[in-house]
Design an enzyme around this catalytic site. Sequence first.
Site, short mmCIF file in Angstrom:
data_model
loop_
_atom_site.label_atom_id
_atom_site.label_comp_id
_atom_site.label_asym_id
_atom_site.label_seq_id
_atom_site.Cartn_x
_atom_site.Cartn_y
_atom_site.Cartn_z
CG ASN A 60 -2.19 0.81 0.96
OD1 ASN A 60 -2.31 1.51 -0.05
ND2 ASN A 60 -3.13 0.76 1.90
CG HIS A 114 -6.83 0.83 7.48
ND1 HIS A 114 -5.61 1.47 7.65
CD2 HIS A 114 -6.67 0.03 6.39
CE1 HIS A 114 -4.78 1.08 6.71
NE2 HIS A 114 -5.38 0.21 5.92
#
Length: 420
Positions: free
Chosen positions: A243, A274
């Site tokens: 990521n 998140h």
Amino acid sequence: RYCFVFALGYLTVCQITRVYIFDYGQYSADFSGPMMIITQKITSLAFEIHDGMCRRNEDLTPSQRCLAVRRLPSLLEYLSYTCNFLGILAGPLCSYKDYIAFIEGRSCRPTQPEANGQHDSKCQQAEPSPNMAVAQKLLICGLSLLFHMTITQTLPVEYNIDEHFRATASWPVRCFYLYLSLMAARPKYYFAWTLADAINNAAGFGFRGYDKTGAARWDLISNLRIQQIEFSTSFKMFLDNWNIQTALWLKRVCYERATFSPTIQTFILSAIWHGVYPGYYLTFLTGVLMTLAARAIRNNIRHYFVESAAVKACYDVVTWVTTQVAISYTVVPFVLLSVRPSLTFYSSCYFCLHIGSILVLLVFPLKRTQKSSKKHENLQPAWPRKLEEEKLLQKNSYSTTNNSFSQSQEISCRYQALKQ
């Protein structure tokens, strides 16, 4: 900072609504995914504008100096950057200056001058074709999807907390299955991020110049490097290749600007971004311990094993095994989401890596690298000359694209910043 707090707060409200009202414990494709990407874009652009218009050049880090935006974007530019169709669903994040350079057709630039000081005109003669890069990435997408639909289903992460498995399996078997189950859980991310990258490349976005062999590079906004992930020999190496654009966002908006405990603040921000599942916080709080412990071991031990090639090879094998087990151990709550199954897993392992990380931090000194790097940066004698060059470029070549220096200088500056 106001923009950062508001955008992150709004995203958190969206996450709470999705999780605790609609579908707790389920992964779903809904509005919260695009909101996560838009939050990254809004906050990163806010800090880039602040760096370009409200701070002195000598107070900026090299990466902040390269990405600083010197003029407020128009409404059209702002909405185009935050809501363009290329990355609205799954990203990846890109900087504002890279996006505007692509929109205005200036993204094709040579990365380095030739030996005679002249730039290769190959890039200006014809735009590079993304066809090969897109085909390769679509092939990776297909293989990742096939792996996910066949292998992943037979190796569920939940089996790590199965009572019969915990009672009958030996420790080596449990560790091996832990590694296999978490490795099998990664291809779905490989599929999504690689497909998003391929979509941007198909539109012509993502070109980063030519390598030394003359091959076009289409990895400007790539979000992962699969080979480095699977063969990473340190916690940092894994995080640097997983990521990638989100990691760069966390670095730019949090780590480089934190006044204390930047590692802890960065992991907490990552957990908040998140979502609101407890498993996310267990994972990232565990990640803090793992990162600090891995950094302490690397700083204090690694130099003893790099002199001999054979010894270094053995060291790399040991660190690869340790890293893969540690990563798998850390991210189990990220997959299980809830507190009870996550604590069941950790308690079945007797919190061994938590305790081990704490002992490592008590035994080995941990170097503070952020302050020393800032002091080192302030002592560099070359920056005054570069600042004068930047000011001269601002006067002579101001444009509506917010570039304070040419694209080739920007790429070179960002490359140096990433190396640091």
